[in-house]
Design a protein around this motif. Structure first.
Motif, PDB file in Angstrom:
ATOM      1  N   VAL A   6      11.047  -6.235   0.542  1.00 46.15           N
ATOM      2  CA  VAL A   6      10.658  -7.188  -0.845  1.00 46.15           C
ATOM      3  C   VAL A   6      10.569  -8.600  -0.515  1.00 46.15           C
ATOM      4  CG1 VAL A   6      12.206  -5.241  -2.126  1.00 46.15           C
ATOM      5  CG2 VAL A   6      13.234  -7.332  -1.402  1.00 46.15           C
ATOM      6  N   ASN A   7      10.196  -9.360  -1.558  1.00 46.82           N
ATOM      7  CA  ASN A   7      10.170 -10.874  -1.318  1.00 46.82           C
ATOM      8  C   ASN A   7      10.055 -11.160  -2.638  1.00 46.82           C
ATOM      9  OD1 ASN A   7       7.593 -10.386  -2.082  1.00 46.82           O
ATOM     10  ND2 ASN A   7       6.609 -11.512  -0.521  1.00 46.82           N
ATOM     11  N   ASP A   8      10.118 -12.653  -2.905  1.00 42.74           N
ATOM     12  CA  ASP A   8       9.908 -13.242  -3.843  1.00 42.74           C
ATOM     13  C   ASP A   8       8.653 -14.378  -3.839  1.00 42.74           C
ATOM     14  OD1 ASP A   8      10.364 -15.634  -2.521  1.00 42.74           O
ATOM     15  OD2 ASP A   8      12.052 -16.281  -3.564  1.00 42.74           O
ATOM     16  N   ASP A   9       7.646 -14.299  -2.877  1.00 41.02           N
ATOM     17  CA  ASP A   9       6.491 -15.127  -2.884  1.00 41.02           C
ATOM     18  C   ASP A   9       5.259 -14.191  -3.041  1.00 41.02           C
ATOM     19  OD1 ASP A   9       7.874 -17.462  -1.889  1.00 41.02           O
ATOM     20  OD2 ASP A   9       7.927 -16.751   0.186  1.00 41.02           O
ATOM     21  N   GLY A  10       5.418 -13.114  -3.560  1.00 43.14           N
ATOM     22  CA  GLY A  10       4.280 -12.213  -3.986  1.00 43.14           C
ATOM     23  C   GLY A  10       3.986 -11.129  -2.753  1.00 43.14           C
ATOM     24  N   ILE A  11       3.151 -10.110  -3.290  1.00 41.88           N
ATOM     25  CA  ILE A  11       2.800  -8.960  -2.429  1.00 41.88           C
ATOM     26  C   ILE A  11       1.459  -9.250  -1.344  1.00 41.88           C
ATOM     27  CG2 ILE A  11       0.985  -7.928  -3.728  1.00 41.88           C
ATOM     28  CD1 ILE A  11       2.328  -5.190  -2.894  1.00 41.88           C
ATOM     29  N   ALA A  12       0.734 -10.576  -1.561  1.00 35.99           N
ATOM     30  CA  ALA A  12      -0.114 -10.879  -0.715  1.00 35.99           C
ATOM     31  C   ALA A  12       0.037 -11.870   0.211  1.00 35.99           C
ATOM     32  CB  ALA A  12      -1.345 -11.368  -1.733  1.00 35.99           C
ATOM     33  N   CYS A  13       1.437 -12.439   0.278  1.00 38.25           N
ATOM     34  CA  CYS A  13       1.859 -13.522   1.113  1.00 38.25           C
ATOM     35  C   CYS A  13       1.975 -13.043   2.489  1.00 38.25           C
ATOM     36  CB  CYS A  13       3.178 -14.326   0.700  1.00 38.25           C
ATOM     37  SG  CYS A  13       4.641 -13.076   0.888  1.00 38.25           S
ATOM     38  N   GLU A  14       1.861 -14.168   3.427  1.00 34.31           N
ATOM     39  CA  GLU A  14       1.828 -13.826   4.831  1.00 34.31           C
ATOM     40  C   GLU A  14       3.340 -13.294   5.467  1.00 34.31           C
ATOM     41  OE1 GLU A  14       0.731 -13.083   8.690  1.00 34.31           O
ATOM     42  OE2 GLU A  14      -0.579 -13.294   6.798  1.00 34.31           O
ATOM     43  N   GLY A  15       4.358 -13.825   4.700  1.00 37.63           N
ATOM     44  CA  GLY A  15       5.930 -13.497   5.250  1.00 37.63           C
ATOM     45  C   GLY A  15       6.026 -12.017   5.385  1.00 37.63           C
ATOM     46  N   ILE A  16       5.509 -11.223   4.072  1.00 41.45           N
ATOM     47  CA  ILE A  16       5.833  -9.862   4.055  1.00 41.45           C
ATOM     48  C   ILE A  16       4.893  -9.167   4.893  1.00 41.45           C
ATOM     49  CG2 ILE A  16       4.512  -9.201   2.245  1.00 41.45           C
ATOM     50  CD1 ILE A  16       7.006  -7.734   1.034  1.00 41.45           C
ATOM     51  N   LEU A  17       3.712  -9.608   4.919  1.00 37.76           N
ATOM     52  CA  LEU A  17       2.586  -8.782   5.981  1.00 37.76           C
ATOM     53  C   LEU A  17       3.137  -8.946   7.341  1.00 37.76           C
ATOM     54  CD1 LEU A  17      -0.650 -10.026   4.140  1.00 37.76           C
ATOM     55  CD2 LEU A  17       0.509  -7.755   3.994  1.00 37.76           C
ATOM     56  N   SER A  24       6.094  -1.887  11.374  1.00 35.39           N
ATOM     57  CA  SER A  24       5.450  -0.498  10.927  1.00 35.39           C
ATOM     58  C   SER A  24       5.378   0.262  12.265  1.00 35.39           C
ATOM     59  CB  SER A  24       4.263  -0.861  10.467  1.00 35.39           C
ATOM     60  OG  SER A  24       3.290  -1.657  11.021  1.00 35.39           O
ATOM     61  N   PRO A  25       5.139  -0.258  13.406  1.00 33.49           N
ATOM     62  CA  PRO A  25       4.884   0.675  14.408  1.00 33.49           C
ATOM     63  C   PRO A  25       6.334   1.526  14.787  1.00 33.49           C
ATOM     64  CG  PRO A  25       4.126  -1.562  14.985  1.00 33.49           C
ATOM     65  CD  PRO A  25       4.882  -1.419  13.832  1.00 33.49           C
ATOM     66  N   GLN A  26       7.525   1.052  14.453  1.00 30.99           N
ATOM     67  CA  GLN A  26       8.931   1.858  14.688  1.00 30.99           C
ATOM     68  C   GLN A  26       9.599   2.287  13.421  1.00 30.99           C
ATOM     69  OE1 GLN A  26       9.629   2.371  17.832  1.00 30.99           O
ATOM     70  NE2 GLN A  26       7.723   1.066  18.743  1.00 30.99           N
ATOM     71  N   HIS A  27       9.070   1.960  12.394  1.00 26.17           N
ATOM     72  CA  HIS A  27       9.862   2.344  11.085  1.00 26.17           C
ATOM     73  C   HIS A  27       9.013   2.653   9.890  1.00 26.17           C
ATOM     74  CE1 HIS A  27      13.255   0.373  12.961  1.00 26.17           C
ATOM     75  NE2 HIS A  27      12.914  -0.680  13.357  1.00 26.17           N
ATOM     76  N   GLU A  54       2.324  -1.437  -9.975  1.00 25.98           N
ATOM     77  CA  GLU A  54       0.997  -1.027  -9.568  1.00 25.98           C
ATOM     78  C   GLU A  54       0.805  -0.733  -7.991  1.00 25.98           C
ATOM     79  OE1 GLU A  54      -3.913  -2.696  -9.538  1.00 25.98           O
ATOM     80  OE2 GLU A  54      -2.278  -4.077 -10.282  1.00 25.98           O
ATOM     81  N   LYS A  55       0.294   0.489  -7.737  1.00 25.01           N
ATOM     82  CA  LYS A  55       0.103   0.702  -6.203  1.00 25.01           C
ATOM     83  C   LYS A  55      -1.048  -0.192  -5.743  1.00 25.01           C
ATOM     84  CE  LYS A  55       0.609   4.632  -3.188  1.00 25.01           C
ATOM     85  NZ  LYS A  55       0.685   6.098  -2.946  1.00 25.01           N
ATOM     86  N   ARG A  56      -0.793  -0.714  -4.514  1.00 20.49           N
ATOM     87  CA  ARG A  56      -1.688  -1.565  -3.939  1.00 20.49           C
ATOM     88  C   ARG A  56      -1.908  -0.889  -2.698  1.00 20.49           C
ATOM     89  NH1 ARG A  56      -1.747  -6.787  -5.852  1.00 20.49           N
ATOM     90  NH2 ARG A  56      -1.593  -6.785  -8.014  1.00 20.49           N
ATOM     91  N   ARG A  57      -3.075  -1.396  -1.645  1.00 18.42           N
ATOM     92  CA  ARG A  57      -3.383  -1.011  -0.592  1.00 18.42           C
ATOM     93  C   ARG A  57      -3.451  -2.191   0.291  1.00 18.42           C
ATOM     94  NH1 ARG A  57      -7.765  -0.688   2.935  1.00 18.42           N
ATOM     95  NH2 ARG A  57      -7.846   1.070   4.188  1.00 18.42           N
ATOM     96  N   LEU A  58      -2.478  -2.178   1.300  1.00 21.51           N
ATOM     97  CA  LEU A  58      -2.288  -3.279   2.282  1.00 21.51           C
ATOM     98  C   LEU A  58      -3.417  -3.123   3.233  1.00 21.51           C
ATOM     99  CD1 LEU A  58       1.163  -3.775   2.812  1.00 21.51           C
ATOM    100  CD2 LEU A  58      -0.039  -4.905   1.033  1.00 21.51           C
ATOM    101  N   ALA A  59      -4.662  -4.054   3.156  1.00 22.85           N
ATOM    102  CA  ALA A  59      -5.690  -3.914   4.030  1.00 22.85           C
ATOM    103  C   ALA A  59      -5.582  -3.452   5.460  1.00 22.85           C
ATOM    104  CB  ALA A  59      -6.501  -5.378   3.871  1.00 22.85           C
ATOM    105  N   GLU A  60      -4.549  -4.120   6.188  1.00 24.25           N
ATOM    106  CA  GLU A  60      -4.337  -3.852   7.690  1.00 24.25           C
ATOM    107  C   GLU A  60      -3.465  -2.627   7.709  1.00 24.25           C
ATOM    108  OE1 GLU A  60      -3.145  -7.118   9.962  1.00 24.25           O
ATOM    109  OE2 GLU A  60      -3.310  -8.528   8.275  1.00 24.25           O
ATOM    110  N   PHE A  61      -2.954  -2.191   6.659  1.00 22.13           N
ATOM    111  CA  PHE A  61      -2.107  -1.097   6.906  1.00 22.13           C
ATOM    112  C   PHE A  61      -1.962  -0.002   5.683  1.00 22.13           C
ATOM    113  CE2 PHE A  61      -0.293  -5.403   7.919  1.00 22.13           C
ATOM    114  CZ  PHE A  61      -0.071  -5.208   9.390  1.00 22.13           C
ATOM    115  N   PRO A  62      -3.047   0.616   5.644  1.00 21.96           N
ATOM    116  CA  PRO A  62      -3.151   1.574   4.847  1.00 21.96           C
ATOM    117  C   PRO A  62      -2.205   2.476   4.689  1.00 21.96           C
ATOM    118  CG  PRO A  62      -4.937   2.012   6.459  1.00 21.96           C
ATOM    119  CD  PRO A  62      -4.172   0.716   6.744  1.00 21.96           C
ATOM    120  N   GLN A  63      -1.530   2.891   5.618  1.00 22.18           N
ATOM    121  CA  GLN A  63      -0.556   3.952   5.757  1.00 22.18           C
ATOM    122  C   GLN A  63       0.885   3.564   5.183  1.00 22.18           C
ATOM    123  OE1 GLN A  63      -1.239   1.817   8.025  1.00 22.18           O
ATOM    124  NE2 GLN A  63       0.693   1.398   9.402  1.00 22.18           N
TER     125      GLN A  63
END
Length: 256
Positions: A6-17, A24-27, A54-63
């Motif tokens: 989770v975060n407070d900067d928004g779903i598109a921010c670089e921190g969460i990405l 994601s490779p291990q968890h 709203e369900k979103r698709r993270l461009a680099e991480f569709p899984q």
């Protein structure tokens, strides 16, 4: 591990990405984030109006399952743990925040209070923030640090009724001096309000503030400024236990 991000900067921010990229490779990750920035929302909840997910698709991480929420960071945690993860996560990570969360600023932080909400729901929780220095932010090294940190914690004891608050210095990996446990600094701001406009009986003010550096060598502000990663256990139990006996003496008759 099954990890809720989770975060407070928004779903598109670089921190969460950056966290998704490193973890994601291990968890197994689930991302639940405000749809836009909610910095400074502390531990507020949306209780008088419905919350949209709203369900979103993270461009680099569709899984990776990702959801954008119309509410606050604490709303995201409740929805993540109670609904969206499907099962109670093994760990919650809030961040990487765009800017440090130290000292008295912790009380205002959506990042830290989202993690505290996780602790209140019985989930081991970490808040992680990256020191802001007004230029390109080194999210990658910070995320890689978190990936390595998770490998080392295992089933380690966790703060009772609390979280780990981690702050990473704004430097590349070679310049980081190490990791230190830190106390919470008593931040001193030169602050006030600027009057921006005044018309029709309404005045518009803008808060400003400039931090005065502390010389408390064991504090989060001092150690972060010196190039150390700081780790501080903080809790949601607001009881000041050391004052209980003094208050009993003051109000002995009433509390007998």
């Amino acid at each position: 591990m099954n990890i809720l991000l989770v975060n407070d900067d928004g779903i598109a921010c670089e921190g969460i990405l950056s966290l998704v990229r490193a973890l994601s490779p291990q968890h197994n990750l689930t991302v639940v984030s405000p749809e836009s920035e909610r910095s400074g929302f502390s531990h507020s909840l949306t209780i008088h109006t419905p919350v949209t997910v709203e369900k979103r698709r993270l461009a680099e991480f569709p899984q990776v399952a990702a959801y954008a929420v119309s509410g606050t960071p604490a709303d995201c945690v409740k929805l993540g743990v109670r609904v969206l993860c499907g099962q109670k996560p093994d760990l919650l990570i809030s961040g990487i925040n765009n800017g440090e969360n130290i000292g008295t600023d912790i009380a205002y932080s959506g990042t830290c209070n989202a993690a505290l909400e996780g602790a209140m729901l019985g989930v081991r929780s970490i808040a992680i923030s990256l020191e802001y220095a007004g230029h390109a932010m080194h999210y990658g090294p910070c995320a890689e640090f978190m990936a390595g940190f998770l490998e080392g914690i295992g089933d380690a004891a966790w703060p009772v009724r609390g979280i780990l608050n981690i702050n990473y210095p704004d430097a590349d990996t070679k310049k980081v001096r190490g990791v230190r446990l830190a106390t919470i600094s008593d931040l001193d701001y030169d602050e006030g309000y600027t009057l921006q406009s005044e018309a029709d009986g309404k005045a518009v003010y803008q808060l400003y503030g400039r931090l005065r550096a502390t010389q408390d060598a064991g504090s989060d502000e001092y150690l972060l400024r010196e190039g150390y990663i700081t780790i501080t256990p903080i809790g949601y139990d607001c009881l000041l236990a050391r004052h209980m006996d003094r208050l009993r003496e003051m109000f002995q008759a009433d509390f007998a």
